[in-house]
Design an enzyme around this catalytic site. Structure first.
Site, PDB file in Angstrom:
ATOM      1  N   TYR A  54       0.843  -1.192   0.000  1.00  0.00           N
ATOM      2  CA  TYR A  54       0.000   0.000   0.000  1.00  0.00           C
ATOM      3  C   TYR A  54       0.884   1.250   0.000  1.00  0.00           C
ATOM      4  CZ  TYR A  54      -3.819  -3.160   1.407  1.00  0.00           C
ATOM      5  OH  TYR A  54      -4.748  -4.183   1.485  1.00  0.00           O
ATOM      6  N   HIS A 117      -0.706 -12.111   1.124  1.00  0.00           N
ATOM      7  CA  HIS A 117      -1.631 -11.272   0.361  1.00  0.00           C
ATOM      8  C   HIS A 117      -2.228 -12.024  -0.832  1.00  0.00           C
ATOM      9  CE1 HIS A 117      -2.206  -6.658  -0.277  1.00  0.00           C
ATOM     10  NE2 HIS A 117      -3.330  -7.308  -0.355  1.00  0.00           N
ATOM     11  N   PHE A 203     -21.066   2.224  -1.780  1.00  0.00           N
ATOM     12  CA  PHE A 203     -21.983   2.360  -0.654  1.00  0.00           C
ATOM     13  C   PHE A 203     -21.500   3.448   0.303  1.00  0.00           C
ATOM     14  CE2 PHE A 203     -22.253  -2.077  -2.112  1.00  0.00           C
ATOM     15  CZ  PHE A 203     -23.583  -2.085  -2.520  1.00  0.00           C
TER      16      PHE A 203
END
Length: 320
Positions: A54, A117, A203
């Site tokens: 990340y 991962h 959402f």
């Protein structure tokens, strides 16, 4: 906040996914990320999830600077090798080196939960579980997890060394784990950690606009966020937004409540770049009838487009 088991510890039922701190969805900065983590802890969130990829270590560095402020249950991951082309490695020397690098960035001598991962297909999962078991025995990690795997992989790994958690994508528009994986986790006493439980923003508080930054926000080329799928998905979700508004719920709060209702071993880890969005994650308390109505409005399989493109799906295990 309600507590759920993650390994040998209770954590808040809602965790925090720190992928966005690495700039995966657009620009961010350290001060904003640190404020976001403070707000998460204040809201009762005690499990934080990151990965070495990340931002190529940026997310871990931010958490490392913040971690001393709070007592948190921390997870990170390794296994994806940045490209091009992107690949995976699960051999023991690589895993050990990645762990040492992550611990340095996180400013820790151990991590509570360490995930692979993505699985390397040509390394038997029993060998991988053996590697992770040795790291547990050495005190380097509290437990280990696997991500984007099939139920059969979980069972094989768990038989070699008990698995603490499985992390797969799961939300109202990504329901594949209900076809065996959530059940397998429940049967084995393994936590199921749901990433992207808010559909990568579908959402969110407000309806998304298609203004993703090309080359920065990976949704720009994701099938569900490209036309004509994007407009079709907005239209499909609109009645759910109306349903939430009529009950005084936020859309994120209701979407997370639906995920939480799928089992008391399920722990969603929504993510955000800012503290402002955290307040939307709680407050919805749907009844069984409400859950049934949500599933009527958004039935399994309603989404238009695959959750990954061909360039994103490599090394994701498919079992249905």
């Amino acid at each position: 906040m309600e507590q759920r088991r993650l390994g040998d510890r209770g954590v808040g039922a809602i965790g925090f996914g720190a992928m966005s701190f690495g700039g995966m969805f657009g620009p961010t900065d350290e001060a904003t990320s640190l404020a976001c983590l403070d707000a998460a802890a204040d809201a009762g969130i005690s499990h934080v999830d990151t990965a070495n990829i990340y931002g190529m270590g940026v997310s871990e560095q931010v958490i490392g600077r913040w971690g001393g402020r709070r007592d948190i249950h921390l997870a990170t991951k390794c296994g994806i090798v940045d490209g091009p082309p992107r690949s995976v490695r699960n051999d023991e020397p690589y895993i050990r080196q990645c762990l040492e690098d992550s611990l340095r960035r996180l400013k820790r001598d151990h991590v509570d939960l360490y995930y692979i991962h993505r699985r390397q297909p040509d390394i038997p999962v029993e060998d991988l579980a053996g590697t992770m078991g040795r790291l547990v025995q050495e005190g380097k990690i509290g437990g280990y997890g696997l991500s984007e795997i099939a139920p059969s992989t979980l069972r094989r790994a768990h038989a070699e060394h008990p698995v603490t958690a499985v992390q797969n994508e799961f939300s109202l528009w990504t329901r594949l784990p209900q076809l065996g994986l959530i059940q397998a986790c429940r049967d084995l006493g393994v936590a199921f950690v749901a990433f992207s439980p808010l559909g990568r923003g579908m959402f969110g508080r407000a309806a998304l606009r298609r203004d993703f930054r090309a080359g920065i926000d990976f949704r720009d080329t994701n099938p569900r966020f490209t036309e004509p799928n994007f407009s079709a998905n907005l239209a499909a979700v609109a009645p759910f937004r109306d349903f939430c508004a009529a009950r005084g719920w936020t859309v994120p709060g209701a979407a997370l409540a639906w995920v939480l209702a799928q089992g008391d071993h399920v722990i969603p880890i929504p993510g955000t770049r800012t503290a402002d969005h955290l307040r939307d994650w709680q407050g919805a308390d749907p009844s069984a009838a409400d859950i049934a109505e949500i599933e009527r409005i958004l039935p399994a399989g309603f989404a238009h487009g695959d959750r990954y493109g061909d360039h994103q799906v490599a090394f994701v295990e498919r079992y249905c």
